[in-house]
Design an enzyme around this catalytic site. Structure first.
Site, PDB file in Angstrom:
ATOM      1  N   ASP A  33       0.555   3.761   1.718  1.00 38.97           N
ATOM      2  CA  ASP A  33       0.524   4.391   3.046  1.00 38.97           C
ATOM      3  C   ASP A  33       1.949   4.716   3.544  1.00 38.97           C
ATOM      4  O   ASP A  33       2.846   3.875   3.504  1.00 38.97           O
ATOM      5  CB  ASP A  33      -0.158   3.447   4.035  1.00 38.97           C
ATOM      6  CG  ASP A  33      -0.520   4.138   5.323  1.00 38.97           C
ATOM      7  OD1 ASP A  33      -1.723   4.300   5.589  1.00 38.97           O
ATOM      8  OD2 ASP A  33       0.409   4.509   6.087  1.00 38.97           O
ATOM      9  N   HIS A  60      -2.070  -3.527   5.419  1.00 46.64           N
ATOM     10  CA  HIS A  60      -1.705  -3.046   6.756  1.00 46.64           C
ATOM     11  C   HIS A  60      -2.936  -2.594   7.538  1.00 46.64           C
ATOM     12  O   HIS A  60      -4.009  -2.391   6.960  1.00 46.64           O
ATOM     13  CB  HIS A  60      -0.713  -1.880   6.644  1.00 46.64           C
ATOM     14  CG  HIS A  60      -1.312  -0.683   5.974  1.00 46.64           C
ATOM     15  ND1 HIS A  60      -1.835   0.380   6.669  1.00 46.64           N
ATOM     16  CD2 HIS A  60      -1.509  -0.401   4.666  1.00 46.64           C
ATOM     17  CE1 HIS A  60      -2.306   1.271   5.811  1.00 46.64           C
ATOM     18  NE2 HIS A  60      -2.124   0.831   4.594  1.00 46.64           N
ATOM     19  N   CYS A  69      -5.892   0.924   7.123  1.00 44.35           N
ATOM     20  CA  CYS A  69      -5.702   1.267   5.708  1.00 44.35           C
ATOM     21  C   CYS A  69      -6.845   2.162   5.219  1.00 44.35           C
ATOM     22  O   CYS A  69      -8.013   1.783   5.262  1.00 44.35           O
ATOM     23  CB  CYS A  69      -5.632  -0.008   4.868  1.00 44.35           C
ATOM     24  SG  CYS A  69      -5.339   0.328   3.117  1.00 44.35           S
ATOM     25  N   ARG A 106       3.096   5.023   6.383  1.00 43.52           N
ATOM     26  CA  ARG A 106       3.537   4.338   7.603  1.00 43.52           C
ATOM     27  C   ARG A 106       4.061   2.931   7.326  1.00 43.52           C
ATOM     28  O   ARG A 106       4.588   2.271   8.226  1.00 43.52           O
ATOM     29  CB  ARG A 106       2.381   4.284   8.606  1.00 43.52           C
ATOM     30  CG  ARG A 106       1.905   5.654   9.035  1.00 43.52           C
ATOM     31  CD  ARG A 106       0.534   5.601   9.676  1.00 43.52           C
ATOM     32  NE  ARG A 106      -0.497   5.160   8.733  1.00 43.52           N
ATOM     33  CZ  ARG A 106      -1.794   5.099   9.012  1.00 43.52           C
ATOM     34  NH1 ARG A 106      -2.226   5.439  10.209  1.00 43.52           N
ATOM     35  NH2 ARG A 106      -2.664   4.706   8.092  1.00 43.52           N
ATOM     36  N   CYS A 116       0.854  -1.193   0.000  1.00 39.14           N
ATOM     37  CA  CYS A 116       0.000   0.000   0.000  1.00 39.14           C
ATOM     38  C   CYS A 116       0.889   1.242   0.000  1.00 39.14           C
ATOM     39  O   CYS A 116       2.017   1.230   0.492  1.00 39.14           O
ATOM     40  CB  CYS A 116      -0.908   0.004   1.223  1.00 39.14           C
ATOM     41  SG  CYS A 116      -2.015   1.431   1.280  1.00 39.14           S
TER      42      CYS A 116
HETATM   43 ZN   LIG Z   1      -3.296   1.331   3.015  1.00 40.25          ZN
END
Ligand SMILES: [Zn+2]
Length: 235
Positions: free
Chosen positions: A43, A102, A105, A45, A41
């Site tokens: 993302d 994760h 999300c 993080r 992803c």
């Molecule tokens: Zn995500």
């Protein structure tokens, strides 16, 4: 006003790069030979290099919203994710493909609550996770289960790529489904034999379990049957 980003670029060149110069030069002279395609992803993080203790030349990387895999279908038009999967398998001949979702999300959350207005491409993209949605209230637990179901769904879709399927059946490629729990700093790996996702601390392997070489003597395609069974068990 100082340009912070420019400062960071200069710092990399002047301070960081000299320490890794030999490694980068070798990667230029010998070319890249990453053993792993990491589909994660977008993302911020999720930091694959930290999770896996890897560095330059180790991971061929695809990042997109929710770590989705589109169908292997040319009629869908331009597709960066599909193109990168083909390149990784056919040209780089990676030995592993990791699909890493994760916790918390935003993409999975948007499957229940919708995305921002005007994000037409995003709305279409999210359809790639629609089958993972549960017919329940989107509690934190339901969202987590959906995140994991979505990972398994992408593994199944990866097997729809002829070059992936062929390499897996020949035993040259393994597929790994991961769910990273940000707040715990722990990856849960998909283990078909245990019927779901298992914390890395208790897992027996990094997720290669179900992807044994296909044996025609078995008849049929046991791989899909096993995944389907575990998919039910995981949810
Ligand atoms: Zn995500």
């Amino acid at each position: 006003m100082p340009d912070e980003l420019l400062e960071r670029l200069r710092r990399f060149h002047d301070q960081t790069f000299p320490g890794a110069q030999a490694q980068f030069h070798a990667l230029v002279e010998q070319g890249q030979h990453p053993g792993t395609l990491f589909i994660g992803c977008s993302d911020s993080r999720l930091v694959p290099y930290l999770l896996t203790g890897t560095g330059p030349g180790d991971l061929f990387m695809i990042r997109n919203v929710a770590a989705f895999v589109p169908p292997h279908d040319l009629s869908a038009g331009f597709h960066g994710t599909a193109a990168a999967i083909e390149y990784a398998v056919l040209q780089l001949q990676v030995q592993r493909i990791i699909v890493c979702g994760h916790s918390h999300c935003g993409g999975i959350r948007a499957l229940y609550f919708g995305g921002p207005a005007g994000a037409l491409n995003l709305a279409r993209w999210l359809e790639l996770g629609r089958e993972a949605v549960l017919p329940v209230q989107p509690t934190p637990e339901a969202l987590r289960r959906t995140e994991q179901r979505a990972v398994v769904l992408q593994l199944e879709r990866l097997m729809g790529y002829p070059m992936v399927r062929e390499a897996v059946d020949a035993g040259r490629l393994t597929l790994h489904g991961w769910h990273y729990v940000i707040e715990d700093g722990e990856v849960h790996v998909f283990d078909v034999r245990q019927g779901g996702f298992v914390p890395a601390s208790r897992a027996e392997h990094a997720g290669t379990g179900p992807y044994a070489p296909f044996d025609p003597a078995d008849g049929g395609t046991p791989l899909f049957n096993e995944i389907d069974a575990a998919y039910q068990g995981a949810c």
